[in-house]
Design a protein around this motif. Structure first.
Motif, PDB file in Angstrom:
ATOM      1  N   UNK A 175       0.858  -1.184   0.000  1.00  0.00           N
ATOM      2  CA  UNK A 175       0.000   0.000   0.000  1.00  0.00           C
ATOM      3  C   UNK A 175       0.897   1.238   0.000  1.00  0.00           C
ATOM      4  N   UNK A 176       0.779   2.048  -1.056  1.00  0.00           N
ATOM      5  CA  UNK A 176       1.594   3.267  -1.180  1.00  0.00           C
ATOM      6  C   UNK A 176       0.673   4.446  -1.498  1.00  0.00           C
ATOM      7  N   UNK A 177       1.151   5.633  -1.181  1.00  0.00           N
ATOM      8  CA  UNK A 177       0.374   6.831  -1.490  1.00  0.00           C
ATOM      9  C   UNK A 177       0.347   7.051  -2.992  1.00  0.00           C
ATOM     10  N   UNK A 178      -0.717   7.677  -3.457  1.00  0.00           N
ATOM     11  CA  UNK A 178      -0.883   7.910  -4.891  1.00  0.00           C
ATOM     12  C   UNK A 178      -1.609   9.234  -5.086  1.00  0.00           C
ATOM     13  N   UNK A 179      -0.954  10.150  -5.781  1.00  0.00           N
ATOM     14  CA  UNK A 179      -1.528  11.472  -5.998  1.00  0.00           C
ATOM     15  C   UNK A 179      -2.482  11.406  -7.189  1.00  0.00           C
ATOM     16  N   UNK A 180      -3.756  11.183  -6.887  1.00  0.00           N
ATOM     17  CA  UNK A 180      -4.749  10.878  -7.922  1.00  0.00           C
ATOM     18  C   UNK A 180      -5.831  11.937  -8.070  1.00  0.00           C
ATOM     19  N   UNK A 181      -5.779  13.006  -7.322  1.00  0.00           N
ATOM     20  CA  UNK A 181      -6.960  13.854  -7.189  1.00  0.00           C
ATOM     21  C   UNK A 181      -7.144  14.887  -8.293  1.00  0.00           C
ATOM     22  N   UNK A 182      -6.335  14.856  -9.335  1.00  0.00           N
ATOM     23  CA  UNK A 182      -6.503  15.811 -10.437  1.00  0.00           C
ATOM     24  C   UNK A 182      -7.904  15.768 -11.053  1.00  0.00           C
ATOM     25  N   UNK A 183      -8.517  14.590 -11.249  1.00  0.00           N
ATOM     26  CA  UNK A 183      -9.870  14.576 -11.834  1.00  0.00           C
ATOM     27  C   UNK A 183     -10.894  15.307 -10.974  1.00  0.00           C
ATOM     28  N   UNK A 184     -10.740  15.237  -9.668  1.00  0.00           N
ATOM     29  CA  UNK A 184     -11.687  15.933  -8.795  1.00  0.00           C
ATOM     30  C   UNK A 184     -11.518  17.437  -8.928  1.00  0.00           C
ATOM     31  N   UNK A 185     -10.273  17.900  -9.031  1.00  0.00           N
ATOM     32  CA  UNK A 185     -10.027  19.343  -9.121  1.00  0.00           C
ATOM     33  C   UNK A 185     -10.657  19.947 -10.372  1.00  0.00           C
ATOM     34  N   UNK A 186     -10.702  19.159 -11.440  1.00  0.00           N
ATOM     35  CA  UNK A 186     -11.231  19.689 -12.703  1.00  0.00           C
ATOM     36  C   UNK A 186     -12.700  19.366 -12.929  1.00  0.00           C
ATOM     37  N   UNK A 187     -13.312  18.621 -12.001  1.00  0.00           N
ATOM     38  CA  UNK A 187     -14.707  18.207 -12.183  1.00  0.00           C
ATOM     39  C   UNK A 187     -15.662  19.387 -11.970  1.00  0.00           C
ATOM     40  N   UNK A 188     -16.771  19.345 -12.682  1.00  0.00           N
ATOM     41  CA  UNK A 188     -17.806  20.380 -12.561  1.00  0.00           C
ATOM     42  C   UNK A 188     -18.413  20.364 -11.160  1.00  0.00           C
ATOM     43  N   UNK A 189     -18.735  21.551 -10.645  1.00  0.00           N
ATOM     44  CA  UNK A 189     -19.397  21.650  -9.333  1.00  0.00           C
ATOM     45  C   UNK A 189     -20.909  21.447  -9.482  1.00  0.00           C
ATOM     46  N   UNK A 190     -21.462  20.639  -8.598  1.00  0.00           N
ATOM     47  CA  UNK A 190     -22.905  20.458  -8.488  1.00  0.00           C
ATOM     48  C   UNK A 190     -23.355  20.976  -7.126  1.00  0.00           C
ATOM     49  N   UNK A 209     -37.421  29.038 -10.267  1.00  0.00           N
ATOM     50  CA  UNK A 209     -37.776  28.367  -9.017  1.00  0.00           C
ATOM     51  C   UNK A 209     -36.682  28.605  -7.978  1.00  0.00           C
ATOM     52  N   UNK A 210     -37.094  28.802  -6.732  1.00  0.00           N
ATOM     53  CA  UNK A 210     -36.155  29.037  -5.635  1.00  0.00           C
ATOM     54  C   UNK A 210     -35.780  27.723  -4.964  1.00  0.00           C
ATOM     55  N   UNK A 211     -34.490  27.538  -4.702  1.00  0.00           N
ATOM     56  CA  UNK A 211     -34.000  26.329  -4.033  1.00  0.00           C
ATOM     57  C   UNK A 211     -33.041  26.743  -2.927  1.00  0.00           C
ATOM     58  N   UNK A 212     -32.821  25.841  -1.975  1.00  0.00           N
ATOM     59  CA  UNK A 212     -31.871  26.062  -0.889  1.00  0.00           C
ATOM     60  C   UNK A 212     -30.597  25.280  -1.199  1.00  0.00           C
ATOM     61  N   UNK A 213     -29.452  25.940  -1.137  1.00  0.00           N
ATOM     62  CA  UNK A 213     -28.161  25.304  -1.419  1.00  0.00           C
ATOM     63  C   UNK A 213     -27.637  24.689  -0.128  1.00  0.00           C
ATOM     64  N   UNK A 214     -27.647  23.378  -0.037  1.00  0.00           N
ATOM     65  CA  UNK A 214     -27.196  22.696   1.170  1.00  0.00           C
ATOM     66  C   UNK A 214     -25.677  22.567   1.220  1.00  0.00           C
ATOM     67  N   UNK A 215     -25.078  22.238   0.093  1.00  0.00           N
ATOM     68  CA  UNK A 215     -23.630  22.093  -0.006  1.00  0.00           C
ATOM     69  C   UNK A 215     -23.256  22.025  -1.475  1.00  0.00           C
ATOM     70  N   UNK A 216     -21.978  22.188  -1.769  1.00  0.00           N
ATOM     71  CA  UNK A 216     -21.510  21.991  -3.130  1.00  0.00           C
ATOM     72  C   UNK A 216     -20.554  20.810  -3.160  1.00  0.00           C
ATOM     73  N   UNK A 217     -20.679  19.998  -4.198  1.00  0.00           N
ATOM     74  CA  UNK A 217     -19.840  18.809  -4.363  1.00  0.00           C
ATOM     75  C   UNK A 217     -19.339  18.781  -5.802  1.00  0.00           C
ATOM     76  N   UNK A 218     -18.357  17.953  -6.049  1.00  0.00           N
ATOM     77  CA  UNK A 218     -17.850  17.782  -7.400  1.00  0.00           C
ATOM     78  C   UNK A 218     -18.617  16.678  -8.126  1.00  0.00           C
TER      79      UNK A 218
END
Length: 673
Positions: A411-426, A486-495
């Motif tokens: 088990x080794x560390x792996x820098x994989x998070x580039x796809x999350x950084x570029x993903x659209x926010x929902x 239509x009005x909505x409440x923003x609970x949180x933002x995710x990728x």
């Protein structure tokens, strides 16, 4: 660059012997000049394959004897000569096309053959008599047609001087209302051209055809014999293909048919329509293997790798990452042997993805050329080249996946998070009528107003906005449509779901009951053991341990439709459970709504009858309280997690590491030679 879906895969088939027995199923890496890739094997779903070529097609047998050739910009169809269903014969092409479309809508493979002035709609051919009978019953019971079963009993009108002579004679008989076809046979290494008549299943119907020929074509009667089916042959029929007529080759079980480009030098390849219009270098071989229609692509090893590297990673990725992939892919295929009896590998992610010429690039070819001949070994033997899309930050050891560790995979560390950084926010939102779900952030305009709990309001800025169960379009269902303004409440933002982070569900207790084959709906679901990388190794449902053959099986166990979990590096949020802390610091847990509100100590409490209620937990985490138990999976990574993470390799290459350093990070104590 956006990651392609084809990169999201799990490779495990060839490693099972090693992981469960501790013994390698492979010999040392051998010199392998040509690779045989099964494009279609043991699969009745594609009874006929359509082949296109810009340069022309040469048809040979396995000895190299040239049987047939068609010129540039040609299309032909190939299938085994087996039983089929004659669904309808019509003199009207439009009528035949409507019947064909009706069959296709009912998932029955079919085509239209042209016989003189008539059009024959056929289903099949079938290598499996059970499948033929099932389709026939479906056509009769559900579609109202009365199909006739057609077989391989035929009359032989003898040898003729050329293929053109066979075509002319067959055409003469067809105009007279008798199905007749040119046939090319190989006899002791030489070609014969003959004409066969009929497609019968019984001697009685064959006799009827013989009587008809006696009456209509008495000069041919003396030439007739029963055709010998136990020999290598191809039978040529005309098939309707769009607005054109193409040649359909039906080959015998004794014949291995090999198609090649007339001019292979331009590397455009042969295109197989039923394989997503992919084009392939080398030869395309058709045969019956264990009774099933089998299509194998044979080509030089290094040319095969040109496409594999582009299929498994992507053109445009850093060269050192592509080199690492080339070496792993070479190790895998040279170690496989003829794993499938007739082929070394398949073209699927069960072995390694291979999607033809279009996945090649100059960089993938360069990566293969600059690592020519290199493979990865451990103590002199090829390693299990386990790789996958994304580790989610930390790679797995064997016991977290299939139960047994491998000495060269830690088990080794792996820098994989580039796809999350570029993903659209929902946005995770709540509507005025109490629905909770996800929408893309670019379709919501934020306002300056906030509600009493501190959540911001937003306005829908487009018409008919899809309101989904999760942040993505691939696996999350549309729950509703939201109107403009239509009005909505923003609970949180995710990728948006991506190879590094994702959400699955929510799944109801009843849905989980079906997944787990439990005796009652699931009311509690907890992770009770994790491995060194944090991957799930044990889960309890309703207090009982969920039984799986191996930890990685949790991914397919929690599957809805065709959507499985992307990895076992996940958390489970139980939406219908919450904990209330009273004034005296005591805690009380509940497994679902309703909550009860008390306005005055003297008054009776009343239930809050809202299906979804929003609560803020520790660290301001948003929780959705539901009427009944529901479960949301939040995960990281894509794939089994053992060995090389492709996104991790990409990042290492971007950071200046070379292919040897990349491979030595993900596989310990290895040799690259």
């Amino acid at each position: 660059m956006k990651r392609k879906p084809l990169l999201f895969f799990v490779l495990f088939t060839t490693c099972m012997a090693l992981l469960f027995t501790g013994e390698s199923p492979f010999a040392s890496a051998a010199n392998l000049d040509n690779v045989r890739v099964a494009l279609l094997i043991d699969n009745a779903a594609i009874p006929a394959v359509t082949v296109d070529s810009k340069t022309g097609i040469v048809v040979n047998d396995s000895s190299g004897l040239k049987l047939f050739e068609e010129s540039a910009n040609t299309t032909m169809r190939v299938s085994p000569d087996q039983s089929y269903l004659m669904v309808k014969t019509s003199d009207d092409l439009m009528d035949a096309q409507q019947v064909s479309q009706h069959l296709s809508q009912n998932q029955i493979k079919n085509e239209i053959l042209k016989a003189g002035r008539s059009f024959q709609v056929i289903a099949g051919p079938y290598s499996n008599e059970v499948k033929l009978a099932a389709d026939k019953n479906k056509i009769v019971q559900q579609m109202g047609y009365t199909p006739n079963t057609k077989g391989r009993l035929r009359l032989d009108l003898g040898a003729v001087g050329s293929l053109q002579s066979a075509l002319d004679l067959a055409g003469q008989l067809t105009k007279g209302g008798i199905d007749a076809y040119p046939v090319i046979l190989t006899v002791e290494g030489k070609i014969q051209h003959r004409v066969w008549v009929g497609n019968e299943t019984s001697k009685d119907t064959l006799q009827d055809i013989q009587d008809s020929i006696h009456n209509r074509f008495p000069d041919l009667a003396s030439r007739m014999t029963v055709a010998n089916q136990n020999q290598p042959y191809i039978l040529l029929k005309d098939s309707v293909y769009g607005s054109n007529t193409i040649t359909h080759l039906f080959f015998s079980s004794q014949l291995t048919l090999i198609l090649e480009q007339s001019n292979p030098g331009n590397n455009s390849g042969l295109t197989l329509v039923e394989k997503d219009n992919r084009s392939y270098r080398g030869k395309i071989e058709f045969s019956l293997y264990k009774g099933a229609h089998t299509v194998v692509n044979e080509l030089p090893l290094e040319e095969y790798l040109y496409s594999v590297v582009g299929s498994e990673m992507a053109k445009g990725w850093p060269l050192e990452a592509l080199k690492a992939q080339a070496i792993l892919s070479r190790t895998r295929v040279t170690s496989a042997g003829l794993k499938y009896g007739i082929a070394h590998v398949t073209d699927t992610v069960n072995d390694q993805a291979y999607y033809g010429v279009k996945m090649e690039g100059e960089d993938t070819r360069q990566a293969v050329r600059e690592t020519a001949g290199l493979v990865v070994t451990y103590q002199g033997k090829p390693i299990e080249t386990l790789y996958y899309s994304n580790a989610g930050g930390q790679t797995a050891v064997g016991k977290e996946v299939w139960g047994n560790d491998l000495p060269y995979i830690q088990s080794v560390s792996s820098e994989d998070n580039a796809p999350e950084k570029s993903a659209i926010i929902w946005y995770h939102i709540a509507t005025n009528d109490g629905k909770v779900g996800y929408v893309r952030s670019d379709f919501i305009s934020l306002t300056t107003e906030k509600n009493a709990a501190g959540f911001s309001y937003g306005l829908v800025n487009t018409s008919d906005l899809n309101f989904r169960s999760g942040p993505g379009t691939a696996s999350h269902q549309i729950m509703d449509k939201l109107a403009y303004g239509e009005t909505v409440v923003i609970l949180e933002q995710v990728r948006e779901d991506n190879p590094y982070s994702w959400i699955a569900g929510p799944y109801s207790g009843i849905e989980l009951q079906q997944m787990l084959k439990a005796d009652r709906p699931i009311e509690s679901l907890q992770v009770t053991e994790r491995g060194p990388s944090g991957r799930v190794m044990e889960v309890k449902a309703n207090g009982k341990t969920v039984q799986v053959k191996s930890p990685d099986a949790f991914r397919t166990l929690f599957k809805k439709g065709n959507t499985a979990l992307r990895s076992t590096l996940f958390e489970i949020d139980q939406l219908g459970r919450f904990t209330i802390q009273s004034a005296n610091a005591q805690q009380e847990s509940s497994s679902g709504l309703p909550l009860y509100a008390v306005q005055d100590p003297a008054e009776q409490s009343v239930p809050i009858l809202v299906n979804n209620m929003i609560a803020l937990g520790n660290e301001q985490k948003v929780n959705v309280l539901t009427q009944n138990a529901a479960f949301l999976f939040r995960g990281n990574g894509y794939g089994h997690g053992m060995g090389l993470s492709q996104y991790g390799a990409k990042k290492m290459a971007e950071n200046g590491y070379d292919y040897r350093q990349i491979l030595s990070h993900y596989y310990q104590d290895i040799t690259i030679e």
